[in-house]
Enzyme design. Sequence first.
Site, PDB file in Angstrom:
ATOM      1  CB  CYS A 174      55.170  49.423  29.971  1.00  0.00           C
ATOM      2  SG  CYS A 174      56.460  48.619  29.023  1.00  0.00           S
TER       3      CYS A 174
ATOM      4  CG  HIS B 194      57.981  53.296  31.520  1.00  0.00           C
ATOM      5  ND1 HIS B 194      57.484  52.439  32.475  1.00  0.00           N
ATOM      6  CD2 HIS B 194      58.444  52.507  30.521  1.00  0.00           C
ATOM      7  CE1 HIS B 194      57.650  51.187  32.081  1.00  0.00           C
ATOM      8  NE2 HIS B 194      58.230  51.208  30.894  1.00  0.00           N
TER       9      HIS B 194
ATOM     10  CD  GLU C  65      56.484  54.753  35.088  1.00  0.00           C
ATOM     11  OE1 GLU C  65      55.632  55.317  34.385  1.00  0.00           O
ATOM     12  OE2 GLU C  65      56.877  53.597  34.872  1.00  0.00           O
TER      13      GLU C  65
ATOM     14  N   GLY D   2      68.090  58.295  63.654  1.00  0.00           N
ATOM     15  CA  GLY D   2      67.760  58.421  62.233  1.00  0.00           C
ATOM     16  C   GLY D   2      66.423  59.114  62.019  1.00  0.00           C
ATOM     17  CB  VAL D   3      64.882  60.382  58.884  1.00  0.00           C
ATOM     18  CG1 VAL D   3      63.643  61.146  58.504  1.00  0.00           C
ATOM     19  CG2 VAL D   3      66.113  61.149  58.462  1.00  0.00           C
ATOM     20  CG  ASP D   4      62.698  56.044  58.515  1.00  0.00           C
ATOM     21  OD1 ASP D   4      62.549  57.140  57.925  1.00  0.00           O
ATOM     22  OD2 ASP D   4      63.115  55.017  57.958  1.00  0.00           O
ATOM     23  CB  SER D   5      63.404  55.837  65.120  1.00  0.00           C
ATOM     24  OG  SER D   5      64.611  56.547  65.218  1.00  0.00           O
TER      25      SER D   5
END
Length: 506
Positions: free
Chosen positions: A76, A164, A166, A220-223
């Site tokens: 684009c 696009h 994506e 949580g998931v991340d920690s």
Amino acid sequence: KILILDFGSQYTQLIARRVRELNVYCEIYPYNNVPALTEDVKGVILSGSPCSVRDEIHPTIDLSQFLGKIPVLGVCYGAQLMAHELGGEVTPSTIREYGRARLNEIHNHDRLLKELTIGSVVWMSHGDTIKEIPDNIEVIASTESVRVAAYKLKGQETYGIQFHPEVTHSDEGKTLLRNFVVHICGCIQDWTSEQFVESTVAALKEQLGDDKVVLGLSGGVDSSVAAMLIHHAIGKNLYCIFVDNGLLRKDEFENVLDSYKHMGLNVKGVDSKSKFYTALAGLTDPELKRKAIGRVFIEVFDEESHRIEDVKWLAQGTIYPDVIESMSVKGPSATIKSHHNVGGLPDFMKLKVVEPLKALFKDEVRLVGKTLKIDDAILGRHPFPGPGLAIRILGDVTPEKVNILQSVDHIFISNLKKTGLYDEVWQAGAILTPVQTVGVMGDERTYENVVALRAVTSIDGMTADWSRLPYEFLADVSNEIINKVKGVNRVVYDISSKPPATIEWE
Ligand code: XMP
């Protein structure tokens, strides 16, 4: 790896995620902070932008550092920028091209378009169009209204596409990206969660040696994933701290602590409920509540990390979107919270920082979590705000109100799980309002609080829509809440989208 240069498009992160889905590693950099080319960079993608190359001041880069040296794909605005700089003409579209279009001419012999089919739907979103191109540029695909839908610079691997790839609405977008990343750039598709775990654990071993590391778990998931990765590298030298702030869901502290212990983590649960409740007493302003919670958390965490003799590192579950945000085109949008600056930094914040997830998107964190065999109950968990139920209790927070809200929330969430709706919803919870209304129970008049239920669908929490939960489900949950929870006699369902509302009420 692939470099993605961001000119401010809302789709830039999506390009990166698509490339990663091809098991190829990529990094995003703002156009005005491009790193020097290193040997491991196999190709460059230029993103879209809300700007126009026709504007006197428009974002640009020195294209000579890439063109002819390494494959380049402009998407684009990226395509318009190259065409403009190479002597082409970009003009405003006579018809604004937005939405689906079909490729009606494709040069299939070109490597970028291999296996794309006539009639293939592509997603357009642009106000400018490439009108004229210089002789050294060849058009390789068109739609009915856009002649230069894709082009190639003759004699080199430089491409521009107006649509696009994506966006999932582009049917064969993934094929096109694969053609570019794998066949043209020659990237090896070895970015997998197994590979990530293996190389990260090895790198952490090297980096941390016999040092001690402290990490705050949140449930949580991340920690949790960050903790398990480091645990695999250094075992008991990872000291996890899980603070009970009294603002978690019903029984969550005990359940999650148990899961962590099962996973083999060296974790200490710290009951600090009363400290948080004391700090919150009488506070009604949402920001003051947040600040008080942040301040007490830092105090507790600092005190606990002091108990770990000779700790050298602070581990954090920072993920890639946070990193991108902090160096984005628009500059860091998240200001450091004020309490971090009061009275200098607490000691744990002076530790060296280790962030094993900082290259990963959220969905990749989950995949890594699966590879590490972390419980689905942790990996599939809805997001939950750091200040917890405090920002879902409108007005001041008391242990009694927390209790009421925990019971309401528990009924809502366990019914979502029971009916299989939990995974269809991105986040759900209940809000305790200070509004009292009249009701009747048996023969008695009641005058009790209203609770609101909130359930949303979302990709990343930046925008959200309210979940269309079935009426029957809402009816059952409402009945159960009013019958079982003392202090509540009315249930409402929040049907606001974000924007203009937010997910949380405070
Ligand atoms: P909003 O309410 O801004 O929420 O639409 C977007 C997402 O962020 C979470 N959230 C927070 N998380 N500390 C956090 O750690 C906070 O102060 C906070 N406020 C909102 C919210 O739960 C949702 O997932």
